[in-house]
Design an enzyme around this catalytic site. Structure first.
Site, PDB file in Angstrom:
ATOM      1  CE  LYS A 180      14.400  -0.873   1.462  1.00 46.97           C
ATOM      2  NZ  LYS A 180      14.209  -2.356   1.497  1.00 46.97           N
TER       3      LYS A 180
ATOM      4  N   GLY B 153       8.490   7.083   6.598  1.00 47.93           N
ATOM      5  CA  GLY B 153       9.580   6.921   5.647  1.00 47.93           C
ATOM      6  C   GLY B 153      10.882   6.440   6.255  1.00 47.93           C
TER       7      GLY B 153
ATOM      8  CG  ASP C 185       4.666  -3.698  -4.374  1.00 45.61           C
ATOM      9  OD1 ASP C 185       3.765  -4.536  -4.399  1.00 45.61           O
ATOM     10  OD2 ASP C 185       5.204  -3.308  -3.313  1.00 45.61           O
TER      11      ASP C 185
END
Length: 487
Positions: free
Chosen positions: A109, A122, A248
């Site tokens: 992550k 990101g 999600d």
């Protein structure tokens, strides 16, 4: 360093993900490596240097056998459907089969942009990475189903949010990263065949015994509902507020996933919200059971094409399963609360006792975590801890008398009940003021307070004299407390 990857999702599910690569960090440095978890996974890190671990767990160096990919999924975010989300800052390296046969995803992550990043960078900052590491380890120590953290690595880069922060990468371990939103994505964009394929894979991977059911997709719905009821009951039992229960962020494995604006309550208040982005309290402490119901209804909708394909009449059974969620959750919640209160069996009066407790806790502004430890001390004949929590000596006297009457019908004696309560009621949780102080020090380059707090929350049940301050609620000057998503 051998991971012995066995990447079933990559091999069996083309079209359900996008290949991706990690961005190269400028100067990766290992912050922490979870050696106990590595042993659980069958990863042999003996003799591997910190520098090598930093290269692997920052994405600078791909381990042999990795098939890095970003998963596709959609999701309802604060009730509004987003048809395409996906892993915008995460990279699934592959799957490991542990020595006991259990299968786990290894995911980075904060490793850089993917095809699903939607113009994001990101990346992740050190604060959210260390928060997830700390809180997920605390949850695991309390016996609550959760993803785990294997490593945290500082990247040497700066991540720009409201200001520049040191960058970091977390290695997350999960039974899988299949979410309710994964089913929603393929139901919305591709239809029945893809939903059937995804459901079949989920059954094979997580619940192989369901393959023999008359309708495996209906059985999958039933199983996931049960897991989520147990999970949310567990959260409520320790005063945990997830903060962003979007679809999600709901894993079909029943594990807690995505520790963004999460936090634990000190003083009990049913409408407690910490998240800066939850202005209307959708994901407040007391609304989490309702959101569980809502999320599972969305899961049922996404699964309906697969359920219908096997037996059209089972659609009505799916609706019945969704409608029964409140009753099912309540059963899980009462079981959790009876254990916290030292009660071993359902009995007359316990439901009313449990329901009445929370009005009392809120009225008297009682610390949620310490209250249950203080109850156990009453059974040992020691009342000082309870008196310190209450605004007046008799503030909860009628409720405590009702509870004591139920304890007296237990087959075990008071001391045995007290010991049982202490085994399920944590003394040490990640108190918000301690977390924030430790994260601030860590961002400034000093990990000592964070490492000490990690050691404490990994041993949540047994008192230790040198840890007395870690059990205290926040000082009066702390707050109001606000958490942030960390993306």
């Amino acid at each position: 360093m051998d991971f012995a990857f066995d990447n079933s999702f990559h091999d069996a599910m083309p079209g359900f993900y996008a290949p991706a690569e990690a961005a190269k960090p400028s100067a990766p440095t290992l912050l922490i490596f979870n050696h106990a978890l590595a042993e659980r996974l069958g990863i042999d890190a003996a003799g591997v240097s910190d520098a090598q671990l930093a290269r692997i767990f920052s994405g600078e160096e791909m381990p042999g056998g990795a098939n890095p990919l970003a998963l596709a999924y959609a999701g309802h975010q604060f009730g509004h459907f987003s048809p395409q989300l996906g892993d915008g800052r995460a990279l699934l390296l592959g799957e490991i089969v542990a020595p006991d046969g259990a299968r786990f995803d290894v995911q980075l992550k904060g490793s850089g942009p993917t095809p699903f990043s939607r113009n994001g960078d990101g990346k992740a900052a050190i604060g959210p990475v260390l928060r997830e590491f700390l809180v997920s380890e605390a949850m695991a120590a309390m016996g609550i189903a959760t993803t785990r953290a294997l490593a945290a690595v500082a990247t040497g880069d700066r991540v720009q949010r409201e200001q520049a922060h040191p960058g970091a990468v977390l290695t997350r371990i999960a039974s899988s990263h299949i979410r309710v939103g994964t089913f929603q994505f393929f139901a919305a964009h591709f239809g029945t065949d893809h939903v059937v394929q995804l459901s079949d894979y989920a059954v094979r991977r997580h619940f192989p015994e369901l393959a023999e059911a008359a309708n495996p997709h209906l059985a999958l719905l039933d199983r996931v509902i049960g897991l989520q009821c147990d999970l949310v009951a567990s959260w409520l039992g320790v005063g945990f507020i997830h903060g962003v229960m979007n679809t999600d962020n709901v894993a079909i494995s029943g594990e807690t996933i995505d520790y963004g604006p999460c936090a634990f309550m000190d003083r009990f208040a049913v409408n407690t919200v910490f998240s800066s982005i939850d202005a209307n309290g959708r994901y407040s402490y007391g609304r989490q059971p309702q959101i569980l119901h809502w999320n599972m209804a969305r899961f049922a909708e996404a699964l309906l094409p697969a359920i219908h394909a096997v037996e059209p009449g089972d659609v009505e059974e799916a609706k019945a399963l969704a409608n029964a969620i409140p009753e099912r959750f309540r059963a899980a919640w009462f079981a959790r609360m009876r254990a916290k209160l030292g009660l071993t069996q359902p009995g007359e009066g316990d439901a009313e006792l449990i329901d009445g407790l929370f009005d009392q806790l809120e009225t008297h502004q009682v610390d949620f975590t310490l209250f249950f430890r203080a109850l156990a001390m009453l059974l040992r004949g020691e009342g000082d801890m309870m008196q310190a929590l209450l605004p007046a000596p008799d503030a909860m006297a009628p409720w405590i008398a009702e509870w004591w009457a139920l304890i007296e019908r237990e087959p075990a004696g008071p001391l045995e009940c007290a010991d049982a309560m202490d085994r399920v009621n944590p003394l040490y949780i990640p108190r918000n003021h301690l977390v924030e102080a430790a994260l601030a020090d860590a961002e400034a380059g000093d990990m000592a307070a964070w490492l000490e707090l990690l050691d404490v929350v990994r041993q949540p049940f047994v008192p230790r004299g040198e840890w007395e301050a870690f059990a205290h609620p926040a000082p009066k000057g702390f707050g109001p407390y606000t958490t942030f998503c960390g993306t």
